[in-house]
Design a protein around this motif. Structure first.
Motif, PDB file in Angstrom:
ATOM      1  N   GLU A 134       0.825  -1.212   0.000  1.00  7.20           N
ATOM      2  CA  GLU A 134       0.000   0.000   0.000  1.00  7.20           C
ATOM      3  C   GLU A 134       0.860   1.264   0.000  1.00  7.20           C
ATOM      4  N   GLN A 135       2.086   1.148   0.473  1.00  3.99           N
ATOM      5  CA  GLN A 135       2.969   2.308   0.616  1.00  3.99           C
ATOM      6  C   GLN A 135       3.915   2.507  -0.564  1.00  3.99           C
ATOM      7  N   LEU A 136       3.920   1.588  -1.522  1.00  2.00           N
ATOM      8  CA  LEU A 136       4.865   1.654  -2.627  1.00  2.00           C
ATOM      9  C   LEU A 136       4.257   2.336  -3.844  1.00  2.00           C
ATOM     10  N   TRP A 137       5.083   3.130  -4.527  1.00  2.00           N
ATOM     11  CA  TRP A 137       4.669   3.766  -5.770  1.00  2.00           C
ATOM     12  C   TRP A 137       5.133   2.957  -6.972  1.00  2.00           C
ATOM     13  N   TYR A 146      13.119  -4.365   5.056  1.00  2.00           N
ATOM     14  CA  TYR A 146      13.748  -5.563   5.610  1.00  2.00           C
ATOM     15  C   TYR A 146      13.462  -5.703   7.116  1.00  2.00           C
ATOM     16  N   PRO A 147      13.619  -4.622   7.907  1.00  2.00           N
ATOM     17  CA  PRO A 147      13.334  -4.765   9.345  1.00  2.00           C
ATOM     18  C   PRO A 147      11.892  -5.168   9.643  1.00  2.00           C
ATOM     19  N   VAL A 148      10.951  -4.750   8.801  1.00  2.00           N
ATOM     20  CA  VAL A 148       9.553  -5.119   9.018  1.00  2.00           C
ATOM     21  C   VAL A 148       9.400  -6.643   8.969  1.00  2.00           C
ATOM     22  N   ALA A 202       4.992  -0.089  12.134  1.00  2.00           N
ATOM     23  CA  ALA A 202       5.103   1.094  12.988  1.00  2.00           C
ATOM     24  C   ALA A 202       6.490   1.181  13.620  1.00  2.00           C
ATOM     25  N   ALA A 203       7.020   0.061  14.090  1.00  2.00           N
ATOM     26  CA  ALA A 203       8.336   0.050  14.729  1.00  2.00           C
ATOM     27  C   ALA A 203       9.447   0.330  13.726  1.00  2.00           C
ATOM     28  N   ALA A 204       9.334  -0.209  12.545  1.00  2.00           N
ATOM     29  CA  ALA A 204      10.397  -0.052  11.548  1.00  2.00           C
ATOM     30  C   ALA A 204      10.374   1.309  10.871  1.00  2.00           C
ATOM     31  N   MET A 205       9.244   1.963  10.845  1.00  2.00           N
ATOM     32  CA  MET A 205       9.119   3.218  10.114  1.00  2.00           C
ATOM     33  C   MET A 205       9.359   4.453  10.986  1.00  2.00           C
TER      34      MET A 205
END
Length: 166
Positions: free
Chosen positions: A88-91, A138-140, A156-159
């Motif tokens: 959902e966050q990728l263009w 990657y961290p997600v 939320a934690a990774a961003m």
């Protein structure tokens, strides 16, 4: 080969352009015939396999980045949810999970212009976008797979944006 005004190489097939780009960065490169190339690059989190597959009949270059993430069967539902939230966050491009192998990968494609060439600027966009998105997310995947976080909590934690340097 020389560069044209539009940044393409005279007569260069997309795989040739990718090969030149990879070699210019000093990355390990392997050609698998005329229509496929693999390179490896070390990222911040892991080593990425970059793969270009040229389909001349469609004039499409498939570009894949594999961040060396394998998903066990019992974690696939959580990873599918994670993929949905990430995508959902990728263009450009998207992440997916190959069901047969359990591998997570990033995939994008480029349509070749008129003569079937790929401009250096287009190659750079494909490669850099793939690496940037793999590094960003990657961290997600690690939080979901190894930290037992929910997909929403993992994102939320990774961003979290950090400011300054320690």
């Amino acid at each position: 080969m020389s560069l044209d005004d539009d940044g393409t190489r005279d007569g260069a097939a997309p795989i040739d352009t990718l090969e030149s780009y990879f070699e210019a960065h000093g990355w390990a490169v392997e050609r698998l015939g005329e229509d496929e190339i693999i390179a490896t690059v070390q990222g911040s989190w892991t080593q990425y396999e970059l793969r270009g597959v040229w389909r001349p009949e469609d004039r499409v270059l498939q570009f894949l980045a594999l961040p060396d993430i394998r998903v066990a069967t019992d974690k696939r539902a959580a990873v599918y949810e994670t993929l949905g939230l990430i995508n959902e966050q990728l263009w450009l491009g998207h992440f997916e999970l190959w069901a047969s192998s359990g591998l997570v990968l990033y995939r994008n494609a480029a349509l070749a212009e008129g003569d079937g060439g790929l401009g250096l600027d287009q190659a750079e966009t494909l490669v850099e976008t793939a690496i940037d998105e793999c590094e960003r997310f990657y961290p997600v995947f690690q939080f979901v797979l190894w930290g037992n976080k929910s997909p929403g909590d993992a994102i939320a934690a990774a961003m979290i944006e950090t400011r300054g340097e320690a």
